[in-house]
Design a protein around this motif. Structure first.
Motif, PDB file in Angstrom:
ATOM      1  N   LEU A 119       0.889  -1.161   0.000  1.00  0.00           N
ATOM      2  CA  LEU A 119       0.000   0.000   0.000  1.00  0.00           C
ATOM      3  C   LEU A 119       0.929   1.213   0.000  1.00  0.00           C
ATOM      4  CD1 LEU A 119      -2.483  -1.219   2.763  1.00  0.00           C
ATOM      5  CD2 LEU A 119      -3.092  -0.782   0.392  1.00  0.00           C
ATOM      6  N   GLY A 120       0.451   2.302   0.510  1.00  0.00           N
ATOM      7  CA  GLY A 120       1.307   3.488   0.587  1.00  0.00           C
ATOM      8  C   GLY A 120       0.469   4.722   0.350  1.00  0.00           C
ATOM      9  N   GLY A 150      -1.166   6.652  -1.694  1.00  0.00           N
ATOM     10  CA  GLY A 150      -1.624   6.556  -3.083  1.00  0.00           C
ATOM     11  C   GLY A 150      -2.178   7.866  -3.592  1.00  0.00           C
ATOM     12  N   ARG A 172      -6.803  11.085  -6.367  1.00  0.00           N
ATOM     13  CA  ARG A 172      -7.600  12.256  -5.992  1.00  0.00           C
ATOM     14  C   ARG A 172      -8.483  11.991  -4.784  1.00  0.00           C
ATOM     15  NH1 ARG A 172      -4.646  16.092  -7.912  1.00  0.00           N
ATOM     16  NH2 ARG A 172      -4.440  16.069 -10.165  1.00  0.00           N
ATOM     17  N   ASP A 198      -3.137  -0.225   8.308  1.00  0.00           N
ATOM     18  CA  ASP A 198      -2.509   0.921   7.637  1.00  0.00           C
ATOM     19  C   ASP A 198      -3.159   2.228   8.080  1.00  0.00           C
ATOM     20  OD1 ASP A 198      -4.478  -0.635   5.994  1.00  0.00           O
ATOM     21  OD2 ASP A 198      -4.558   1.238   4.869  1.00  0.00           O
TER      22      ASP A 198
HETATM   23  P1  AMP Z   1      -7.817   4.437   2.893  1.00  0.00           P
HETATM   24  O1  AMP Z   1      -8.785   3.329   3.153  1.00  0.00           O
HETATM   25  O2  AMP Z   1      -8.442   5.719   2.374  1.00  0.00           O
HETATM   26  O3  AMP Z   1      -6.948   4.703   4.066  1.00  0.00           O
HETATM   27  O4  AMP Z   1      -6.895   3.951   1.668  1.00  0.00           O
HETATM   28  C1  AMP Z   1      -6.292   2.685   1.572  1.00  0.00           C
HETATM   29  C2  AMP Z   1      -5.221   2.718   0.508  1.00  0.00           C
HETATM   30  O5  AMP Z   1      -5.772   3.036  -0.786  1.00  0.00           O
HETATM   31  C3  AMP Z   1      -4.100   3.725   0.750  1.00  0.00           C
HETATM   32  O6  AMP Z   1      -2.902   3.173   0.288  1.00  0.00           O
HETATM   33  C4  AMP Z   1      -4.552   4.900  -0.086  1.00  0.00           C
HETATM   34  O7  AMP Z   1      -3.475   5.726  -0.455  1.00  0.00           O
HETATM   35  C5  AMP Z   1      -5.158   4.202  -1.307  1.00  0.00           C
HETATM   36  N1  AMP Z   1      -6.166   5.020  -1.973  1.00  0.00           N
HETATM   37  C6  AMP Z   1      -7.430   5.281  -1.559  1.00  0.00           C
HETATM   38  N2  AMP Z   1      -8.067   6.051  -2.450  1.00  0.00           N
HETATM   39  C7  AMP Z   1      -7.204   6.304  -3.460  1.00  0.00           C
HETATM   40  C8  AMP Z   1      -7.277   7.038  -4.686  1.00  0.00           C
HETATM   41  N3  AMP Z   1      -8.366   7.668  -5.066  1.00  0.00           N
HETATM   42  N4  AMP Z   1      -6.163   7.047  -5.456  1.00  0.00           N
HETATM   43  C9  AMP Z   1      -5.055   6.405  -5.100  1.00  0.00           C
HETATM   44  N5  AMP Z   1      -4.920   5.693  -3.990  1.00  0.00           N
HETATM   45  C10 AMP Z   1      -5.974   5.631  -3.169  1.00  0.00           C
END
Ligand code: AMP
Ligand code: MG
Length: 485
Positions: free
Chosen positions: A88-89, A91, A121, A249
Motif C-alpha cells: 500500500l502506501g 496513493g 484524488r 494501515d
Molecule cells: P484508505 O482506506 O483511504 O486509508 O486507503 C487505503 C489505501 O488506498 C491507501 O494506500 C490509499 O493511499 C489508497 N487510496 C485510496 N483512495 C485512493 C485514490 N483515489 N487514489 C489512489 N490511492 C488511493
C-alpha cells in the motif's frame, strides 16, 4: 511568518529509497480556497494573513513549495479487513516535510507509485468531512491529526457511474505519519531486521524520544504504543466515535486518529452500530473497536518482534484490555460528573447499567449527556428520558445514578459543573457535514467555515445554530457511508 519564510525539514531520506518515492504533486485545475484553519496556522507559525493569498492556494495545490521541501510519498503495507496487503502506501497523499514538528501532507494531490487502481484524488465531500472532523476530535481532547486548509477545484473526479464530482485537497498535519502498516512493510523486505531497526529508531527519535537511552527500547516502544492505542480506543468509545476502517494501515504509531473515511459520531446509541457501508460483517462496528485495536497491535507485535523479544510484546498485550477499561471507566465517570479517583469503588457497574439502558432506550448518545448536564433536578428526569424511544430502563438507571451522587456526597449541580467541561453542546454529526457538503457543491462554503468554528468550540453557544444541539433527525440517524472517497 510569511509563507515564503517557512522552511521545511526533511527526516525521511535516510531510509532506502524503496520505502518512499520522491515526486511532485499533480495540481488540480482551477484550484480555489475553501477554508483555512487559524488554529493550525498558529501551530506552524504561519501568519493568518497568508491564508487569503494566491500563493497559499498554490502551496496547498502543490504548485509552490516551502523552502527546502522535497515532496515524497511513503510506502506501507497493511491488513485490510483482516487480510494482508503487502503493498500500500500514500496513493494520493504527498508529504511536504516538517515544520515546527508537524509533518505536512496533502491528500488528493495526484498519482504516486502507490496509487494502485486509484486516481490519486480525493473528492470534495470526503475532504470537507476530514477537514472539519479532525478539528472536532482535537477540540474534544481526542488525539488526532489536524488540518491546515482545504481547497476545491473544477477537476473532474469519478466515484460512481452516475455522478461527476470535483477534486479537493486537504492539507493535513501530524507529528507522525508512521502507521502499524509501515512496520509490516519494512518487515517484509530483504534485510528486514536492519530496516526495522532503522524505522524503530526513527519513531523513537521523533515520537518517543524519552526512550532513546533506555534498555530494551523496542519492547518499550511497543508498550507505549499499546497504552496509547488503548487510551485512544477508550476516548472513541466514550464519545461514540466510530472510525469505520480500522485497517492496520490506518493505525497511527503515535496513537492518533488518522485517515478519516466513513467515520461517524454515533447518533442514537447502538452497540452494534456500523458506520461503513462496505463493512457488511461489522468487523469495525462500535462495540468491536477496542478488540480490533488489540488485534492490530498483535499484527504490529509480529513485525516489531523481529528486532526484539516477541514473547515480551505478546505478554504486554495482556495488559491492553485492562488499560482500555480503566481509561474508559474513568472517562465515562467524568461524563457523568463523578470522580472515580476519589471513590474507592469504580463506577463500572453504574456505567454498564447506563450502556444497557441506552441500548434499550434508542436515544441520541451525546444528546443524553448534554441533557444530563443541563437537567434541572431529579424530579424532572423527563427532560432527559422523554427524548428516548423507550424510557423505562433509563428511568430506572436514574435511581442508581442518584445513589452514586449521594455516595460521593455531591449534588446534581456540583456534578454538572464537572460535566460541563467534558460534555459538549455541539457534536459534529454526519448529517451536519452533509448539509455543509451540499452547500459547498453549490459554491457556498459558509457552512464549511461555520461548522469548522463550531467543531473547534464545541463547549460554547453558537447563535443561529441551536438546532445542531438537538438529536440527529431520525431520518438521518446511524446511516452508513461508503468507503469511496
Ligand atoms: P484508505 O482506506 O483511504 O486509508 O486507503 C487505503 C489505501 O488506498 C491507501 O494506500 C490509499 O493511499 C489508497 N487510496 C485510496 N483512495 C485512493 C485514490 N483515489 N487514489 C489512489 N490511492 C488511493
Ligand atoms: Mg489509509
Amino acid at each position: 511568518m510569511k509563507l515564503h519564510e517557512l522552511k521545511a525539514e526533511n527526516d525521511y531520506f535516510n531510509f532506502s529509497d524503496k520505502f518512499y518515492q520522491q515526486l511532485q504533486a499533480t495540481p488540480l485545475n482551477h484550484a480555489h480556497l475553501i477554508s483555512y484553519n487559524k488554529h493550525a496556522f498558529d501551530e506552524i507559525g504561519l501568519d493568518e494573513s497568508e491564508g487569503d493569498t494566491k500563493e497559499f492556494v498554490e502551496f496547498i495545490n502543490g504548485e509552490r513549495l516551502l523552502e527546502n521541501c522535497q515532496p515524497y510519498a511513503m510506502a506501507y503495507a497493511g491488513h485490510q479487513f483482516g487480510y494482508f496487503v503487502p503493498q500500500l502506501g500514500d496513493g494520493r497523499a504527498i508529504n511536504l516535510g516538517r515544520v515546527k514538528g508537524w509533518h505536512l501532507q496533502t491528500k488528493g494531490s495526484g498519482l504516486t507509485r502507490y496509487s494502485r487502481q486509484g486516481d490519486g484524488r480525493a473528492v470534495l465531500r470526503s475532504s470537507i468531512r476530514e477537514y472539519i472532523m479532525s478539528e472536532a476530535m482535537h477540540a474534544l481532547g481526542i488525539p488526532t491529526t489536524r488540518a491546515l486548509a482545504l481547497i476545491g477545484s473544477k477537476h473532474r473526479v469519478y466515484r460512481s457511474y452516475e455522478d461527476v464530482e470535483t477534486g479537493a485537497i486537504v492539507m493535513r498535519m501530524s507529528p507522525s505519519w508512521i502507521r502499524f502498516g509501515s512496520f509490516e512493510f519494512f518487515a517484509r523486505q530483504k534485510d528486514a531486521q536492519e530496516h526495522l531497526t532503522q524505522l524503530a529508531e526513527y519513531v523513537i527519535e521523533h515520537t518517543y524520544p524519552h526512550l532513546k537511552e533506555e534498555e530494551k527500547k523496542y519492547e518499550k516502544l511497543f508498550f507505549e504504543v499499546t497504552d496509547k492505542t488503548a487510551q485512544l480506543m477508550a476516548l472513541w468509545q466514550t464519545y461514540g466515535f466510530m472510525h469505520g476502517v480500522m485497517n492496520t494501515d490506518n493505525m497511527s504509531i503515535a496513537g492518533l486518529t488518522i485517515d478519516y473515511g466513513p467515520f461517524a459520531f454515533m447518533d442514537y446509541f447502538d452497540l452494534e452500530c456500523i458506520c461503513n457501508h462496505t463493512d457488511a460483517e461489522g468487523r469495525y462496528s462500535y462495540i468491536n473497536q477496542p478488540y480490533i485495536g488489540r488485534w492490530n497491535l498483535e499484527v504490529l507485535a509480529h513485525s516489531l518482534g523481529k528486532i526484539c523479544d516477541h514473547e515480551a510484546l505478546l505478554e504486554y498485550l495482556n495488559t491492553y484490555m485492562f488499560t482500555f477499561k480503566k481509561e474508559y471507566w474513568h472517562r465515562m465517570s467524568l461524563r457523568l460528573g463523578l470522580d472515580d479517583t476519589q471513590s474507592s469503588n469504580s463506577y463500572s457497574t453504574l456505567i454498564k447499567e447506563l450502556i444497557g439502558a441506552l441500548q434499550e432506550a434508542k436515544m441520541d448518545y451525546n444528546y443524553f449527556f448534554y441533557k444530563l448536564t443541563h437537567l434541572s433536578s431529579f424530579e424532572q428526569i423527563s427532560e432527559v428520558v422523554d427524548h428516548a424511544v423507550f424510557r423505562e430502563s433509563l428511568t430506572i438507571w436514574f435511581e442508581s445514578y442518584k445513589k452514586a451522587l449521594e455516595a460521593e456526597n455531591i449534588t446534581l449541580k456540583q456534578a454538572q459543573q464537572r460535566m460541563k467541561k467534558v460534555n459538549p453542546l455541539y457534536v459534529i454529526k454526519n448529517y451536519m457535514l452533509q448539509e455543509a457538503i451540499e452547500k459547498a457543491t453549490q459554491g457556498d462554503f459558509s457552512l464549511v467555515n461555520d461548522l469548522l468554528h463550531i467543531a473547534q468550540h464545541p463547549f460554547d453557544e453558537h447563535e443561529g445554530f441551536e438546532r445542531y444541539k438537538k438529536p440527529t433527525p431520525i431520518e438521518f440517524a446511524n446511516l452508513q457511508l461508503s468507503c469511496s472517497s
